[in-house]
Design an enzyme around this catalytic site. Structure first.
Site, PDB file in Angstrom:
ATOM      1  N   VAL A  63      -1.416 -18.185  28.313  1.00  0.00           N
ATOM      2  CA  VAL A  63      -0.014 -18.031  27.521  1.00  0.00           C
ATOM      3  C   VAL A  63       0.178 -18.689  26.970  1.00  0.00           C
ATOM      4  O   VAL A  63      -0.058 -19.824  27.458  1.00  0.00           O
ATOM      5  CB  VAL A  63       1.461 -18.084  28.779  1.00  0.00           C
ATOM      6  CG1 VAL A  63       2.582 -17.313  27.870  1.00  0.00           C
ATOM      7  CG2 VAL A  63       0.965 -16.488  30.046  1.00  0.00           C
ATOM      8  N   GLY A 106      -3.747 -17.755  34.319  1.00  0.00           N
ATOM      9  CA  GLY A 106      -3.755 -17.322  35.666  1.00  0.00           C
ATOM     10  C   GLY A 106      -5.348 -15.936  35.565  1.00  0.00           C
ATOM     11  O   GLY A 106      -5.780 -15.861  34.920  1.00  0.00           O
ATOM     12  N   LYS A 150       1.451 -13.910  25.568  1.00  0.00           N
ATOM     13  CA  LYS A 150       0.771 -13.399  26.354  1.00  0.00           C
ATOM     14  C   LYS A 150      -0.248 -12.862  27.020  1.00  0.00           C
ATOM     15  O   LYS A 150       0.155 -11.781  25.082  1.00  0.00           O
ATOM     16  CB  LYS A 150       1.213 -13.195  28.100  1.00  0.00           C
ATOM     17  CG  LYS A 150       0.337 -12.683  29.189  1.00  0.00           C
ATOM     18  CD  LYS A 150       1.524 -12.135  30.356  1.00  0.00           C
ATOM     19  CE  LYS A 150       0.509 -12.125  31.761  1.00  0.00           C
ATOM     20  NZ  LYS A 150       0.992 -12.269  32.788  1.00  0.00           N
ATOM     21  N   LEU A 192       0.859 -22.234  27.549  1.00  0.00           N
ATOM     22  CA  LEU A 192       1.371 -22.685  28.939  1.00  0.00           C
ATOM     23  C   LEU A 192       1.135 -22.193  29.996  1.00  0.00           C
ATOM     24  O   LEU A 192       1.929 -22.812  31.349  1.00  0.00           O
ATOM     25  CB  LEU A 192       2.889 -21.873  28.061  1.00  0.00           C
ATOM     26  CG  LEU A 192       3.253 -22.203  26.835  1.00  0.00           C
ATOM     27  CD1 LEU A 192       4.670 -21.311  26.676  1.00  0.00           C
ATOM     28  CD2 LEU A 192       4.019 -23.408  27.561  1.00  0.00           C
ATOM     29  N   GLY A 193       0.160 -21.634  30.366  1.00  0.00           N
ATOM     30  CA  GLY A 193      -0.387 -22.048  31.761  1.00  0.00           C
ATOM     31  C   GLY A 193      -1.491 -20.665  31.865  1.00  0.00           C
ATOM     32  O   GLY A 193      -1.314 -20.132  30.597  1.00  0.00           O
ATOM     33  N   ASP A 233       9.361  -9.715  43.719  1.00  0.00           N
ATOM     34  CA  ASP A 233       8.395 -11.097  44.254  1.00  0.00           C
ATOM     35  C   ASP A 233       9.311 -11.762  43.865  1.00  0.00           C
ATOM     36  O   ASP A 233       8.384 -12.932  42.980  1.00  0.00           O
ATOM     37  CB  ASP A 233       7.042 -10.605  43.139  1.00  0.00           C
ATOM     38  CG  ASP A 233       6.051 -11.904  43.653  1.00  0.00           C
ATOM     39  OD1 ASP A 233       5.207 -11.368  42.785  1.00  0.00           O
ATOM     40  OD2 ASP A 233       6.188 -11.997  44.431  1.00  0.00           O
ATOM     41  N   PHE A 275      -4.547 -12.505  34.732  1.00  0.00           N
ATOM     42  CA  PHE A 275      -4.775 -11.969  33.997  1.00  0.00           C
ATOM     43  C   PHE A 275      -4.459 -12.755  32.490  1.00  0.00           C
ATOM     44  O   PHE A 275      -4.587 -11.468  31.505  1.00  0.00           O
ATOM     45  CB  PHE A 275      -4.361 -11.031  34.380  1.00  0.00           C
ATOM     46  CG  PHE A 275      -3.909  -9.599  35.482  1.00  0.00           C
ATOM     47  CD1 PHE A 275      -3.228  -9.217  36.276  1.00  0.00           C
ATOM     48  CD2 PHE A 275      -6.092  -9.126  35.540  1.00  0.00           C
ATOM     49  CE1 PHE A 275      -3.556  -8.421  37.732  1.00  0.00           C
ATOM     50  CE2 PHE A 275      -5.963  -8.581  36.446  1.00  0.00           C
ATOM     51  CZ  PHE A 275      -5.330  -8.246  37.463  1.00  0.00           C
ATOM     52  N   GLY A 276      -4.073 -13.459  32.299  1.00  0.00           N
ATOM     53  CA  GLY A 276      -3.922 -13.572  31.386  1.00  0.00           C
ATOM     54  C   GLY A 276      -3.757 -15.008  30.347  1.00  0.00           C
ATOM     55  O   GLY A 276      -3.688 -16.386  31.330  1.00  0.00           O
TER      56      GLY A 276
HETATM   57  O1  N13 Z   1       3.319 -11.317  33.179  1.00  0.00           O
HETATM   58  C1  N13 Z   1       4.028 -11.432  32.457  1.00  0.00           C
HETATM   59  C2  N13 Z   1       5.458 -12.204  33.765  1.00  0.00           C
HETATM   60  C3  N13 Z   1       5.201 -13.684  32.854  1.00  0.00           C
HETATM   61  C4  N13 Z   1       5.877 -14.522  32.062  1.00  0.00           C
HETATM   62  C5  N13 Z   1       5.573 -15.515  31.682  1.00  0.00           C
HETATM   63  C6  N13 Z   1       5.121 -17.232  30.714  1.00  0.00           C
HETATM   64  C7  N13 Z   1       5.017 -18.320  31.853  1.00  0.00           C
HETATM   65  C8  N13 Z   1       5.346 -19.115  30.680  1.00  0.00           C
HETATM   66  C9  N13 Z   1       6.185 -19.700  30.196  1.00  0.00           C
HETATM   67  C10 N13 Z   1       7.172 -20.859  29.618  1.00  0.00           C
HETATM   68  C11 N13 Z   1       7.349 -21.529  29.664  1.00  0.00           C
HETATM   69  N1  N13 Z   1       7.724 -22.824  29.044  1.00  0.00           N
HETATM   70  C12 N13 Z   1       7.705 -24.442  28.850  1.00  0.00           C
HETATM   71  C13 N13 Z   1       7.734 -25.187  29.257  1.00  0.00           C
HETATM   72  C14 N13 Z   1       6.916 -26.050  29.840  1.00  0.00           C
HETATM   73  C15 N13 Z   1       6.221 -25.877  29.956  1.00  0.00           C
HETATM   74  C16 N13 Z   1       5.370 -24.589  30.990  1.00  0.00           C
HETATM   75  C17 N13 Z   1       6.327 -23.959  30.228  1.00  0.00           C
HETATM   76  N2  N13 Z   1       6.065 -22.359  30.217  1.00  0.00           N
HETATM   77  N3  N13 Z   1       8.100 -19.884  29.411  1.00  0.00           N
HETATM   78  N4  N13 Z   1       7.885 -18.433  28.996  1.00  0.00           N
HETATM   79  C18 N13 Z   1       7.248 -17.952  29.770  1.00  0.00           C
HETATM   80  C19 N13 Z   1       6.469 -17.087  30.352  1.00  0.00           C
HETATM   81  N5  N13 Z   1       3.704 -15.489  31.968  1.00  0.00           N
HETATM   82  N6  N13 Z   1       3.612 -14.410  32.743  1.00  0.00           N
HETATM   83  N7  N13 Z   1       4.988 -10.096  32.736  1.00  0.00           N
HETATM   84  C20 N13 Z   1       4.537  -9.202  32.571  1.00  0.00           C
HETATM   85  C21 N13 Z   1       5.192  -8.083  31.746  1.00  0.00           C
HETATM   86  C22 N13 Z   1       4.858  -6.731  31.153  1.00  0.00           C
HETATM   87  C23 N13 Z   1       3.119  -6.400  31.933  1.00  0.00           C
HETATM   88  C24 N13 Z   1       2.425  -7.568  32.258  1.00  0.00           C
HETATM   89  F1  N13 Z   1       1.162  -7.055  33.174  1.00  0.00           F
HETATM   90  C25 N13 Z   1       3.559  -8.782  32.276  1.00  0.00           C
END
Ligand code: N13
Length: 272
Positions: free
Chosen positions: A22, A17, A38, A14-15, A132, A19-20
């Protein structure tokens, strides 16, 4: 119950960057949940000295429960990696839609700002600020509901990040640009920047060629609103983009602003 990598069927990426990565995943056992997993490498977190922030972010996000804040259901780790079990947002990044469509309608923008003001009010009630918030950190669920996901740690497929890794100045209020103490009022300013950007397609102080110029324009609150923006929307933007933090419209007043109420009232009418 104990979660581990084997609990899931791994789907598409899904993405990714700093640190990681998903991934879209589904639980193997019933009920089959879809979520965003993630994966962050411990070595990378240590190399970037962000171990404390990651722990804090996990701690904070696990206690947040709001319809417009992306859920962190839990986490687990193996010897090399930490895995975050995050809510899956069915329509992905708001930023991609904004880029694709150029700008959003007044109705759509008003609904997003209403949802953001609600989420920010909730975060401030939990004494959480400066989330942010920028389009890159906003997701849309399957129903088009906005979800704030604090990507402080990164997460973006390469190429769709509009700015360098160091992040963009566009959303910073004067007090942060001038390195003065800041309060939760920074989020009120950012809400004004986002309102402008949803309606105009670009943030109000942007100068892609000069970060210095952007800083100067922010500190001088130097922006113009195009005439195609409705008077009601202009009124809200002017009440949020105020130099003095305490003069910025309260979040409860944002939710009761005529530009917000007028589109929400249509919702109610449709339900009747
Ligand atoms: O890093 C994040 C936030 C985060 C959210 C996400 C993320 C990225 C993408 C999605 C998606 C998603 N749905 C999609 C549908 C179509 C195309 C792309 C999509 N990405 N759903 N949920 C997500 C969640 N990545 N990182 N939180 C975090 C929480 C605690 C500790 C920490 F170090 C980080």
């Amino acid at each position: 119950r104990e979660w581990n990598l084997d609990s899931f069927e791994i789907g598409q990426g899904l993405g990714q960057g700093l640190f990681g990565h998903v991934y879209m995943v589904r639980t193997k056992c019933k009920p089959k949940y879809i979520l965003a997993l993630k994966c962050m490498y411990k070595s990378e977190i240590i190399d970037h000295c962000v171990e404390k922030q990651v722990r804090r972010e996990i701690e904070i996000q696990q206690n947040l429960r709001h319809p417009n804040i992306l859920r962190l259901y839990g986490y687990f780790h193996d010897e090399k990696r930490i895995f975050l079990m995050l809510e899956f947002a069915g329509q992905g990044e708001l930023y991609r839609q904004l880029t694709k469509e150029g700008s959003f309608s007044e109705k759509r923008s008003s609904r997003y700002i209403d949802q953001m003001a609600d989420a920010l009010g909730y975060l401030h009630s939990k004494h959480v600020i400066h989330r942010d918030i920028k389009p890159e950190n906003l997701l849309l669920d399957i129903n088009g509901q906005l979800k704030i996901a604090d990507f402080g740690w990164s997460v973006h497929a390469p190429g769709n990040r509009r700015t360098t890794i160091c992040g963009t100045l566009d959303y910073l209020p004067p007090e942060m640009v001038l390195k003065k103490p800041h309060s939760e009022k920074v989020d009120h300013w950012t809400l004004g920047v986002l309102t402008y950007e949803f309606l105009c397609g670009l943030p109000p102080f942007e100068n892609p060629k000069s970060q210095l110029d952007t800083k100067k324009r922010i500190a001088a609150v130097d922006f113009q609103i195009p005439s195609y923006v409705s008077c009601d929307a202009q009124d809200l933007i002017y009440k949020l983009l105020r130099y003095e933090p305490e003069k910025r419209l309260a979040l409860s007043d944002v939710s009761q602003h005529r530009w917000i109420v007028k589109y929400r009232r249509n919702d109610a009418k449709q339900r009747l």
